[in-house]
Design an enzyme around this catalytic site. Sequence first.
Site, PDB file in Angstrom:
ATOM      1  N   TYR A   1       0.831  -1.224   0.000  1.00 47.88           N
ATOM      2  CA  TYR A   1       0.000   0.000   0.000  1.00 47.88           C
ATOM      3  C   TYR A   1       0.861   1.269   0.000  1.00 47.88           C
ATOM      4  CZ  TYR A   1      -3.182   3.492   2.087  1.00 47.88           C
ATOM      5  OH  TYR A   1      -3.898   4.624   2.370  1.00 47.88           O
TER       6      TYR A   1
ATOM      7  N   ASN B   1       1.531  -9.958   0.845  1.00 48.82           N
ATOM      8  CA  ASN B   1       0.348  -9.153   1.184  1.00 48.82           C
ATOM      9  C   ASN B   1       0.089  -8.111   0.099  1.00 48.82           C
ATOM     10  OD1 ASN B   1      -1.781  -8.556   2.988  1.00 48.82           O
ATOM     11  ND2 ASN B   1      -0.691  -6.748   3.711  1.00 48.82           N
TER      12      ASN B   1
ATOM     13  N   SER C   1       6.614   3.405  13.051  1.00 50.56           N
ATOM     14  CA  SER C   1       5.185   3.600  13.269  1.00 50.56           C
ATOM     15  C   SER C   1       4.949   4.345  14.572  1.00 50.56           C
ATOM     16  CB  SER C   1       4.521   2.221  13.355  1.00 50.56           C
ATOM     17  OG  SER C   1       3.232   2.328  13.899  1.00 50.56           O
TER      18      SER C   1
ATOM     19  N   THR D   1       3.155   3.383  16.658  1.00 51.54           N
ATOM     20  CA  THR D   1       2.990   2.342  17.679  1.00 51.54           C
ATOM     21  C   THR D   1       4.179   2.319  18.653  1.00 51.54           C
ATOM     22  OG1 THR D   1       2.393   0.027  18.014  1.00 51.54           O
ATOM     23  CG2 THR D   1       4.033   0.434  16.339  1.00 51.54           C
TER      24      THR D   1
ATOM     25  N   TYR E   1       3.841  -6.771  17.151  1.00 51.94           N
ATOM     26  CA  TYR E   1       4.107  -5.944  15.965  1.00 51.94           C
ATOM     27  C   TYR E   1       4.891  -4.693  16.377  1.00 51.94           C
ATOM     28  CZ  TYR E   1       3.275  -2.349  12.455  1.00 51.94           C
ATOM     29  OH  TYR E   1       3.456  -1.311  11.554  1.00 51.94           O
TER      30      TYR E   1
ATOM     31  N   LYS F   1       8.935  -3.110  15.534  1.00 56.64           N
ATOM     32  CA  LYS F   1       9.315  -1.754  15.100  1.00 56.64           C
ATOM     33  C   LYS F   1      10.331  -1.158  16.060  1.00 56.64           C
ATOM     34  CE  LYS F   1       6.828  -1.552  11.408  1.00 56.64           C
ATOM     35  NZ  LYS F   1       7.503  -1.672  10.114  1.00 56.64           N
TER      36      LYS F   1
ATOM     37  N   PHE G   1       1.791   7.983  11.245  1.00 56.96           N
ATOM     38  CA  PHE G   1       0.574   7.931  12.062  1.00 56.96           C
ATOM     39  C   PHE G   1      -0.446   7.062  11.308  1.00 56.96           C
ATOM     40  CE2 PHE G   1       1.391   9.873  16.103  1.00 56.96           C
ATOM     41  CZ  PHE G   1       2.760  10.045  15.929  1.00 56.96           C
TER      42      PHE G   1
ATOM     43  N   ARG H   1      -7.459   9.931  16.093  1.00 57.20           N
ATOM     44  CA  ARG H   1      -6.201   9.563  15.458  1.00 57.20           C
ATOM     45  C   ARG H   1      -5.764  10.654  14.488  1.00 57.20           C
ATOM     46  NH1 ARG H   1      -6.763   6.472  18.877  1.00 57.20           N
ATOM     47  NH2 ARG H   1      -6.596   4.186  18.898  1.00 57.20           N
TER      48      ARG H   1
ATOM     49  N   ARG I   1     -12.199  -1.491  21.790  1.00 59.07           N
ATOM     50  CA  ARG I   1     -11.313  -2.573  21.350  1.00 59.07           C
ATOM     51  C   ARG I   1     -10.137  -2.611  22.328  1.00 59.07           C
ATOM     52  NH1 ARG I   1      -9.088  -2.212  15.233  1.00 59.07           N
ATOM     53  NH2 ARG I   1      -8.018  -0.391  16.065  1.00 59.07           N
TER      54      ARG I   1
ATOM     55  N   ASP J   1      -6.697  -0.200  22.572  1.00 57.59           N
ATOM     56  CA  ASP J   1      -6.783   1.071  21.847  1.00 57.59           C
ATOM     57  C   ASP J   1      -6.581   2.256  22.780  1.00 57.59           C
ATOM     58  OD1 ASP J   1      -7.177   0.028  19.371  1.00 57.59           O
ATOM     59  OD2 ASP J   1      -9.270   0.665  19.164  1.00 57.59           O
TER      60      ASP J   1
HETATM   61  P1  NAD Z   1       1.606  -3.697   3.040  1.00 56.97           P
HETATM   62  O1  NAD Z   1       1.382  -5.026   3.662  1.00 56.97           O
HETATM   63  O2  NAD Z   1       0.640  -3.219   2.032  1.00 56.97           O
HETATM   64  O3  NAD Z   1       3.081  -3.645   2.412  1.00 56.97           O
HETATM   65  C1  NAD Z   1       4.160  -4.412   2.909  1.00 56.97           C
HETATM   66  C2  NAD Z   1       4.782  -5.120   1.721  1.00 56.97           C
HETATM   67  O4  NAD Z   1       5.895  -5.880   2.171  1.00 56.97           O
HETATM   68  C3  NAD Z   1       3.827  -6.095   1.028  1.00 56.97           C
HETATM   69  O5  NAD Z   1       3.856  -5.860  -0.357  1.00 56.97           O
HETATM   70  C4  NAD Z   1       4.384  -7.470   1.377  1.00 56.97           C
HETATM   71  O6  NAD Z   1       4.129  -8.405   0.356  1.00 56.97           O
HETATM   72  C5  NAD Z   1       5.853  -7.154   1.553  1.00 56.97           C
HETATM   73  N1  NAD Z   1       6.585  -8.066   2.441  1.00 56.97           N
HETATM   74  C6  NAD Z   1       6.277  -8.439   3.707  1.00 56.97           C
HETATM   75  N2  NAD Z   1       7.207  -9.279   4.188  1.00 56.97           N
HETATM   76  C7  NAD Z   1       8.142  -9.434   3.207  1.00 56.97           C
HETATM   77  C8  NAD Z   1       9.349 -10.177   3.094  1.00 56.97           C
HETATM   78  N3  NAD Z   1       9.785 -10.947   4.095  1.00 56.97           N
HETATM   79  N4  NAD Z   1      10.051 -10.092   1.956  1.00 56.97           N
HETATM   80  C9  NAD Z   1       9.629  -9.334   0.928  1.00 56.97           C
HETATM   81  N5  NAD Z   1       8.490  -8.609   0.975  1.00 56.97           N
HETATM   82  C10 NAD Z   1       7.754  -8.662   2.099  1.00 56.97           C
HETATM   83  O7  NAD Z   1       1.745  -2.646   4.244  1.00 56.97           O
HETATM   84  P2  NAD Z   1       1.827  -1.050   4.202  1.00 56.97           P
HETATM   85  O8  NAD Z   1       0.597  -0.526   4.845  1.00 56.97           O
HETATM   86  O9  NAD Z   1       2.199  -0.579   2.848  1.00 56.97           O
HETATM   87  O10 NAD Z   1       3.020  -0.831   5.227  1.00 56.97           O
HETATM   88  C11 NAD Z   1       4.358  -0.669   4.801  1.00 56.97           C
HETATM   89  C12 NAD Z   1       5.249  -0.536   6.016  1.00 56.97           C
HETATM   90  O11 NAD Z   1       4.811   0.565   6.803  1.00 56.97           O
HETATM   91  C13 NAD Z   1       5.212  -1.769   6.943  1.00 56.97           C
HETATM   92  O12 NAD Z   1       6.520  -1.970   7.440  1.00 56.97           O
HETATM   93  C14 NAD Z   1       4.288  -1.339   8.050  1.00 56.97           C
HETATM   94  O13 NAD Z   1       4.585  -1.973   9.261  1.00 56.97           O
HETATM   95  C15 NAD Z   1       4.589   0.156   8.136  1.00 56.97           C
HETATM   96  N6  NAD Z   1       3.466   0.928   8.705  1.00 56.97           N
HETATM   97  C16 NAD Z   1       2.222   0.833   8.144  1.00 56.97           C
HETATM   98  C17 NAD Z   1       1.170   1.548   8.699  1.00 56.97           C
HETATM   99  C18 NAD Z   1      -0.228   1.419   8.132  1.00 56.97           C
HETATM  100  O14 NAD Z   1      -1.176   1.766   8.824  1.00 56.97           O
HETATM  101  N7  NAD Z   1      -0.426   0.981   6.907  1.00 56.97           N
HETATM  102  C19 NAD Z   1       1.384   2.371   9.806  1.00 56.97           C
HETATM  103  C20 NAD Z   1       2.673   2.466  10.331  1.00 56.97           C
HETATM  104  C21 NAD Z   1       3.717   1.733   9.762  1.00 56.97           C
HETATM  105  N1  UDP Z   2     -12.118   1.763  14.781  1.00 52.69           N
HETATM  106  C1  UDP Z   2     -13.462   1.531  14.910  1.00 52.69           C
HETATM  107  N2  UDP Z   2     -14.034   0.518  14.182  1.00 52.69           N
HETATM  108  C2  UDP Z   2     -13.318  -0.261  13.322  1.00 52.69           C
HETATM  109  C3  UDP Z   2     -11.931   0.001  13.172  1.00 52.69           C
HETATM  110  C4  UDP Z   2     -11.360   1.001  13.924  1.00 52.69           C
HETATM  111  O1  UDP Z   2     -14.141   2.201  15.677  1.00 52.69           O
HETATM  112  O2  UDP Z   2     -13.890  -1.167  12.690  1.00 52.69           O
HETATM  113  C5  UDP Z   2     -11.486   2.863  15.523  1.00 52.69           C
HETATM  114  C6  UDP Z   2     -10.382   2.447  16.484  1.00 52.69           C
HETATM  115  O3  UDP Z   2     -10.923   2.127  17.751  1.00 52.69           O
HETATM  116  C7  UDP Z   2      -9.482   3.689  16.518  1.00 52.69           C
HETATM  117  C8  UDP Z   2      -9.639   4.263  15.104  1.00 52.69           C
HETATM  118  O4  UDP Z   2     -10.856   3.721  14.590  1.00 52.69           O
HETATM  119  O5  UDP Z   2      -9.991   4.647  17.427  1.00 52.69           O
HETATM  120  C9  UDP Z   2      -8.481   3.890  14.172  1.00 52.69           C
HETATM  121  O6  UDP Z   2      -8.309   2.490  14.184  1.00 52.69           O
HETATM  122  P1  UDP Z   2      -7.316   1.762  13.182  1.00 52.69           P
HETATM  123  O7  UDP Z   2      -7.384   0.297  13.483  1.00 52.69           O
HETATM  124  O8  UDP Z   2      -7.612   2.193  11.779  1.00 52.69           O
HETATM  125  O9  UDP Z   2      -5.878   2.368  13.543  1.00 52.69           O
HETATM  126  P2  UDP Z   2      -5.031   2.291  14.914  1.00 52.69           P
HETATM  127  O10 UDP Z   2      -5.878   1.663  15.973  1.00 52.69           O
HETATM  128  O11 UDP Z   2      -3.863   1.485  14.552  1.00 52.69           O
HETATM  129  O12 UDP Z   2      -4.665   3.709  15.220  1.00 52.69           O
END
Ligand code: NAD
Ligand code: UDP
Length: 339
Positions: free
Chosen positions: A12, A36, A125, A127, A149, A153, A178, A231, A292, A295
């Site tokens: 993504y 993924n 993240s 997190t 998870y 990180k 974020f 958030r 949840r 959270d």
């Molecule tokens: P995503 O799952 O869409 O992308 C991750 C990609 O990594 C996928 O294409 C998957 O196939 C690939 N991948 C996973 N393990 C692998 C491996 N061992 N070798 C090769 N490829 C591998 O996730 P995203 O939302 O695009 O997130 C990207 C990064 O950002 C991740 O590290 C995630 O932890 C971090 N992140 C995401 C969010 C979010 O909310 N989306 C928030 C904070 C941090």
């Molecule tokens: N949330 C919700 N219903 C859902 C999914 C999320 O009310 O089906 C709320 C969740 O409690 C949080 C916010 O939406 O307050 C963002 O949640 P998300 O899982 O997207 O991100 P994160 O918890 O990782 O910040």
Amino acid sequence: MRSVLVTGGAGYIGSHTCLEMARSGIDVVVVDNLCNSRMEAVRRVEGISGKGITFYRADICDEAAMERIFERHEFSSVVHFAGLKAVGESVAKPLEYFHNNITGTVVLLRAMLRHEVRNMVFSSSATVYGDPQTVPVREDFPLSVVNPYGRTKLVIEDMMRDLHRSDDRWNIMLLRYFNPVGAHESGQIGEDPEGVPCNLMPYITKVALGSLPELKIFGGDYPTRDGTGVRDYIHVVDLAVGHLAALRKLEENPGCVAYNLGTGRGCSVLEMVNAMSRACGRAIPYSIVDRRPGDAAEVWCDPSRAMMDLGWKAERDLDAMCADAWRWQQKNPDGYPKD
Ligand code: NAD
Ligand code: UDP
């Protein structure tokens, strides 16, 4: 310009970042095992940008495969997205997360070391702040973890800080995202979670589409302005542009530095529901259920360090996030076509 390796570039955030990188003239090389994601995302990035992307289907834990990739190219930097990211799954399968995310990063860093590539942008993240005591969250807040998870990180951040201490020629941008949401304005690339989404935005767009009956709002009794969780949602294209700013910063030998990438504005679940209703022109049915577990009430950041050091700030507002997420969802109701 030399090539940049993007791990997880089919995902993504990775696909949106590859697009911005390709458009700015960077030679993009992607390694992704597609655990993924879909190859189609990379093809679409090539289509939108008009630029070719070199793609390797490989696991970053596979030392021999990584070595072959590093032998073939001369990388100036690595942007490291590859990782597993589902919090609930990490609680059920911690070892899978430790292996994939932590071991994978060690294998990657060792390949970088062998080939003297010492510039890294890492997907951290929010997190890593655990359940923050106050908001807005600043980079110097104490770090802690609340699930496996998050632990991956934090361990990776710590490893990278140690690596920089061992040799200050390493330059590492720890980007603490974020809540990334939205999609590219073309509607061609976006978020495509497997099965029923766990995150708010993809869940809401499925409800708007009618493929899920209603949103369950987790908790209406938080000490926030309307009782629902708050958030810092950030448009994925703004996030992608932040990576370009971080790549530019690496050229100044900045060392190992963490940056919050968010808007600096909090948005409640109900505010998000209303914004999405405006974007799609229909009501989003919802009910309020129990909180949840795990959270936090309110998590949003102070993004001023990124503004000061990287010259970056988020430009797109909540309406743009919803309009773009909705366009992607409408054009691709079942996500990417299955390969
Ligand atoms: P995503 O799952 O869409 O992308 C991750 C990609 O990594 C996928 O294409 C998957 O196939 C690939 N991948 C996973 N393990 C692998 C491996 N061992 N070798 C090769 N490829 C591998 O996730 P995203 O939302 O695009 O997130 C990207 C990064 O950002 C991740 O590290 C995630 O932890 C971090 N992140 C995401 C969010 C979010 O909310 N989306 C928030 C904070 C941090
Ligand atoms: N949330 C919700 N219903 C859902 C999914 C999320 O009310 O089906 C709320 C969740 O409690 C949080 C916010 O939406 O307050 C963002 O949640 P998300 O899982 O997207 O991100 P994160 O918890 O990782 O910040």
